[in-house]
Write a protein that holds these residues in place. Structure first.
Motif, PDB file in Angstrom:
ATOM      1  N   ARG A  23       0.808  -1.209   0.000  1.00  0.00           N
ATOM      2  CA  ARG A  23       0.000   0.000   0.000  1.00  0.00           C
ATOM      3  C   ARG A  23       0.851   1.274   0.000  1.00  0.00           C
ATOM      4  NH1 ARG A  23      -4.934   2.171   1.420  1.00  0.00           N
ATOM      5  NH2 ARG A  23      -4.522   4.137   2.466  1.00  0.00           N
ATOM      6  N   GLY A  24       1.816   1.329   0.925  1.00  0.00           N
ATOM      7  CA  GLY A  24       2.651   2.524   1.035  1.00  0.00           C
ATOM      8  C   GLY A  24       3.417   2.783  -0.248  1.00  0.00           C
ATOM      9  N   ARG A  25       3.963   1.695  -0.795  1.00  0.00           N
ATOM     10  CA  ARG A  25       4.754   1.791  -2.019  1.00  0.00           C
ATOM     11  C   ARG A  25       3.904   2.316  -3.180  1.00  0.00           C
ATOM     12  NH1 ARG A  25       9.222  -1.525  -3.934  1.00  0.00           N
ATOM     13  NH2 ARG A  25       9.924  -0.365  -5.757  1.00  0.00           N
ATOM     14  N   LEU A  26       2.715   1.731  -3.347  1.00  0.00           N
ATOM     15  CA  LEU A  26       1.826   2.134  -4.440  1.00  0.00           C
ATOM     16  C   LEU A  26       1.333   3.561  -4.234  1.00  0.00           C
ATOM     17  CD1 LEU A  26      -0.260  -1.147  -4.783  1.00  0.00           C
ATOM     18  CD2 LEU A  26       1.305  -0.199  -6.491  1.00  0.00           C
ATOM     19  N   LEU A  27       0.932   3.865  -2.999  1.00  0.00           N
ATOM     20  CA  LEU A  27       0.415   5.191  -2.710  1.00  0.00           C
ATOM     21  C   LEU A  27       1.485   6.256  -2.957  1.00  0.00           C
ATOM     22  CD1 LEU A  27      -2.257   6.242  -1.833  1.00  0.00           C
ATOM     23  CD2 LEU A  27      -1.531   6.080   0.549  1.00  0.00           C
ATOM     24  N   SER A  28       2.725   5.939  -2.552  1.00  0.00           N
ATOM     25  CA  SER A  28       3.798   6.918  -2.713  1.00  0.00           C
ATOM     26  C   SER A  28       4.030   7.222  -4.195  1.00  0.00           C
ATOM     27  CB  SER A  28       5.083   6.422  -2.042  1.00  0.00           C
ATOM     28  OG  SER A  28       5.686   5.395  -2.790  1.00  0.00           O
ATOM     29  N   ALA A  29       3.952   6.182  -5.016  1.00  0.00           N
ATOM     30  CA  ALA A  29       4.142   6.389  -6.461  1.00  0.00           C
ATOM     31  C   ALA A  29       2.959   7.149  -7.059  1.00  0.00           C
ATOM     32  CB  ALA A  29       4.319   5.049  -7.165  1.00  0.00           C
ATOM     33  N   LEU A  30       1.761   6.834  -6.560  1.00  0.00           N
ATOM     34  CA  LEU A  30       0.555   7.483  -7.082  1.00  0.00           C
ATOM     35  C   LEU A  30       0.517   8.967  -6.746  1.00  0.00           C
ATOM     36  CD1 LEU A  30      -2.524   5.202  -6.443  1.00  0.00           C
ATOM     37  CD2 LEU A  30      -1.858   6.297  -8.583  1.00  0.00           C
ATOM     38  N   ILE A  31       0.913   9.309  -5.503  1.00  0.00           N
ATOM     39  CA  ILE A  31       0.900  10.716  -5.100  1.00  0.00           C
ATOM     40  C   ILE A  31       1.890  11.501  -5.954  1.00  0.00           C
ATOM     41  CG2 ILE A  31       1.328  12.344  -3.218  1.00  0.00           C
ATOM     42  CD1 ILE A  31       0.397  10.134  -1.285  1.00  0.00           C
ATOM     43  N   ALA A  32       3.041  10.880  -6.231  1.00  0.00           N
ATOM     44  CA  ALA A  32       4.029  11.548  -7.083  1.00  0.00           C
ATOM     45  C   ALA A  32       3.414  11.834  -8.448  1.00  0.00           C
ATOM     46  CB  ALA A  32       5.270  10.682  -7.218  1.00  0.00           C
ATOM     47  N   ARG A  33       2.578  10.915  -8.919  1.00  0.00           N
ATOM     48  CA  ARG A  33       2.015  11.064 -10.252  1.00  0.00           C
ATOM     49  C   ARG A  33       0.818  12.017 -10.263  1.00  0.00           C
ATOM     50  NH1 ARG A  33       1.306   5.642 -13.791  1.00  0.00           N
ATOM     51  NH2 ARG A  33       3.387   5.310 -12.981  1.00  0.00           N
ATOM     52  N   LEU A  34      -0.071  11.859  -9.285  1.00  0.00           N
ATOM     53  CA  LEU A  34      -1.311  12.639  -9.287  1.00  0.00           C
ATOM     54  C   LEU A  34      -1.170  13.977  -8.554  1.00  0.00           C
ATOM     55  CD1 LEU A  34      -3.951   9.826  -8.519  1.00  0.00           C
ATOM     56  CD2 LEU A  34      -3.102  10.600 -10.733  1.00  0.00           C
ATOM     57  N   LYS A  35      -0.100  14.142  -7.772  1.00  0.00           N
ATOM     58  CA  LYS A  35       0.173  15.367  -7.010  1.00  0.00           C
ATOM     59  C   LYS A  35      -0.978  15.728  -6.076  1.00  0.00           C
ATOM     60  CE  LYS A  35       3.585  16.775 -10.122  1.00  0.00           C
ATOM     61  NZ  LYS A  35       4.193  15.437 -10.093  1.00  0.00           N
ATOM     62  N   ASN A  36      -1.667  14.742  -5.581  1.00  0.00           N
ATOM     63  CA  ASN A  36      -2.795  15.019  -4.699  1.00  0.00           C
ATOM     64  C   ASN A  36      -3.028  13.810  -3.795  1.00  0.00           C
ATOM     65  OD1 ASN A  36      -5.453  15.148  -3.612  1.00  0.00           O
ATOM     66  ND2 ASN A  36      -6.043  16.603  -5.208  1.00  0.00           N
ATOM     67  N   PHE A  37      -2.833  14.043  -2.502  1.00  0.00           N
ATOM     68  CA  PHE A  37      -2.911  12.988  -1.507  1.00  0.00           C
ATOM     69  C   PHE A  37      -4.269  12.286  -1.500  1.00  0.00           C
ATOM     70  CE2 PHE A  37      -1.439  11.112   2.350  1.00  0.00           C
ATOM     71  CZ  PHE A  37      -0.098  11.441   2.427  1.00  0.00           C
ATOM     72  N   GLN A  38      -5.323  13.114  -1.375  1.00  0.00           N
ATOM     73  CA  GLN A  38      -6.665  12.564  -1.250  1.00  0.00           C
ATOM     74  C   GLN A  38      -7.062  11.805  -2.512  1.00  0.00           C
ATOM     75  OE1 GLN A  38      -9.002  13.277   1.671  1.00  0.00           O
ATOM     76  NE2 GLN A  38      -9.572  11.343   0.741  1.00  0.00           N
ATOM     77  N   LEU A  39      -6.745  12.409  -3.657  1.00  0.00           N
ATOM     78  CA  LEU A  39      -7.084  11.792  -4.941  1.00  0.00           C
ATOM     79  C   LEU A  39      -6.388  10.442  -5.066  1.00  0.00           C
ATOM     80  CD1 LEU A  39      -8.854  13.011  -7.124  1.00  0.00           C
ATOM     81  CD2 LEU A  39      -6.795  13.710  -8.340  1.00  0.00           C
ATOM     82  N   ALA A  40      -5.113  10.400  -4.693  1.00  0.00           N
ATOM     83  CA  ALA A  40      -4.340   9.165  -4.795  1.00  0.00           C
ATOM     84  C   ALA A  40      -4.925   8.087  -3.884  1.00  0.00           C
ATOM     85  CB  ALA A  40      -2.881   9.435  -4.432  1.00  0.00           C
TER      86      ALA A  40
END
Lengths: 279, 93
Positions: A23-40
Motif C-alpha cells: 500500500r505505502g509503495r503504491l500510494l507513494s508512487a501514485l501521489i508523485a504522479r497525481l500530485k494530490n494525496f486525497q485523490l491518490a
C-alpha cells in the motif's frame, strides 16, 4: 461445474496481502504522479475494489502491483463507469506491458517526510503515517488512539486537505533541513513503537510495535547510511527482543545477550547486532 | 530595527519571491467598524483586545510551505513574535 469466479478466495487473500504490504509503495508512487494525496488515496481504494471484481473473473495479473497502479492512475480522469470498465478490461489482457513492483518508483521516503511534516499536529502525523505507510485501516488507527472511526476519518481527511492547501511539499528535505526533519520522522516511529510497547495486552498494540519496526526497517533500507535511523531501529529491535524474553529490568545489562539467547525467543536479536556494530 | 527588514526585503527581491509587504502602525491608531442591524458602528481600537496584534504582512511568490517557512524565519519579528504562514486564496481554480 464451472464457476464465473474461479479463484475468489485466493484472489481476496492476495488483495488483502497486497493492501497490507504494498500500500505505502503504491500510494507513494501514485501521489508523485497525481500530485494530490486525497485523490491518490481514493484512486487506490477504487483500484483495489476493481481488482476484487476483475481478478475474481480472470485470476491474478502477472504483476498485481503494476495493474493496481495503472488502474489507480486513471482515477484522476473523470471516466464514465462504462469507459472505466472497458479500460480496466483492456488492462487485464495487456499484462505483458505491466510494470513489476521493481519498476514502480519507490517514493516512500518523500511520503513519510510529508506525513511527519511539523506543520501537522503530532497526533495527526502518527495517524497519517500509520494509515498511509503502515497499511492500517482507518478503524485500526482509530483503535490505537481509542478514538471512534468517524473522528479519525475526519482528522485524516483534514490532514490531506491541509497538505494540499498549505502546499506541504512532497519531497525529501534538503541537507539544510534534513537533521531536524528526520527527527520528527523518527519521533513518530518511536511514538508508534512506544504505544505498542507500553500497552502489552491486546493484539492491536502488539501490532503497533511491529508496525514501528517495519517503518524503521523501511527507513533503514531507503537511507542505509543514516546512523540515527540505525540507532532507532536497533533500540526498537533490542527492546522487542527483551520483551519476548521476559527479562526483568533489574538484571545487569551485560547479561542481556546471554539471557535472551537462552530464552529461546531470540526474535530480533540476530538482526540487532549487525545494526549496533556497524559504524 | 528597520535594517533587518530592509535586508530581508532585498533577499526576497533577489530571489524573485517578493510580491508586496507592509508594516502596520500601532493599534493606538486603529478604528474598527461594523454594520449591526443595518446601522454602522464605529469603535475606537482594534477588533479584538489581545496581547498579540498584526504588525504587518508580506505577500510572497514561492513554491511550497517549506520555502515559505524558511523565509518566515528570516523576518526579524520571528525572533520576538510569531509569523503566521497562510496561502492566498486562488479564485481561478
Amino acid at each position: 461445474m464451472h464457476s464465473a469466479t474461479p479463484y475468489p478466495q485466493a484472489v481476496s487473500r492476495a488483495i488483502d496481502a497486497l493492501a497490507r504490504t504494498d500500500r505505502g509503495r503504491l500510494l507513494s508512487a501514485l501521489i508523485a504522479r497525481l500530485k494530490n494525496f486525497q485523490l491518490a488515496e481514493d484512486a487506490l481504494q477504487d483500484a483495489l475494489a476493481s481488482a476484487v471484481v476483475h481478478w475474481g473473473r480472470t485470476g491474478l495479473p502477472a504483476s498485481p502491483q503494476g495493474w493496481l497502479l495503472k488502474v489507480a492512475a486513471q482515477g484522476d480522469r473523470p471516466a464514465t463507469e462504462d469507459r472505466k470498465a472497458s479500460e480496466i478490461a483492456r488492462l487485464s489482457v495487456d499484462e505483458a506491458a505491466e510494470d513489476t513492483i521493481d519498476d514502480i518508483p519507490d517514493e516512500r521516503l518523500r511520503l513519510i517526510f510529508t506525513c511527519c511534516h511539523p506543520a501537522l499536529e503530532s497526533k495527526t502525523q502518527v495517524a497519517l503515517t500509520l494509515r498511509t505507510l503502515g497499511g492500517l485501516s482507518t478503524a485500526e488507527v482509530a483503535g490505537a488512539f481509542l478514538d471512534n472511526e468517524t473522528t479519525m476519518g475526519q482528522r485524516l481527511s483534514r490532514a490531506r486537505t491541509k497538505i494540499l492547501a498549505a502546499g506541504i511539499p512532497y519531497e525529501v528535505p534538503g541537507p539544510e533541513a534534513w537533521a531536524e526533519r528526520l527527527q520528527s520522522v523518527l519521533t513518530v516511529v518511536y511514538l508508534i513503537f512506544n504505544q505498542g510497547y507500553s500497552c502489552s495486552a491486546g493484539d492491536q498494540q502488539r501490532q503497533l510495535g511491529e508496525e514501528a519496526i517495519y517503518l524503521g526497517r523501511m527507513l533503514d533500507s531507503l537511507r542505509p547510511d543514516e546512523a540515527e535511523i540505525k540507532g532507532l531501529l536497533a533500540l526498537m529491535l533490542i527492546t522487542e527482543a527483551r520483551r519476548a524474553a521476559g527479562w526483568p529490568p533489574t538484571e545487569p545489562a551485560c547479561r542481556l545477550h546471554r539471557k535472551i539467547a537462552n530464552s529461546g525467543t531470540t526474535g530480533g536479536l540476530p538482526k540487532v547486532w549487525p545494526c549496533l556494530t556497524r559504524r | 530595527m528597520m535594517q533587518g527588514y530592509f535586508a530581508f526585503n532585498e533577499t526576497l527581491k533577489a530571489a524573485g519571491a517578493y510580491v508586496s509587504g507592509e508594516g502596520l502602525q500601532d493599534i493606538d491608531t486603529a478604528t474598527s467598524v461594523r454594520i449591526c442591524s443595518g446601522k454602522t458602528e464605529t469603535m475606537d481600537g482594534p477588533f479584538a483586545e489581545t496581547k498579540e496584534r498584526l504588525g504587518g504582512f508580506y505577500v510572497m511568490d514561492i513554491p511550497n510551505l517549506d520555502s515559505a517557512l524558511r523565509y518566515a524565519t528570516m523576518i526579524p519579528s520571528a525572533a520576538y513574535g510569531t509569523v503566521e504562514v497562510r496561502p492566498l486564496m486562488d479564485y481561478n481554480s
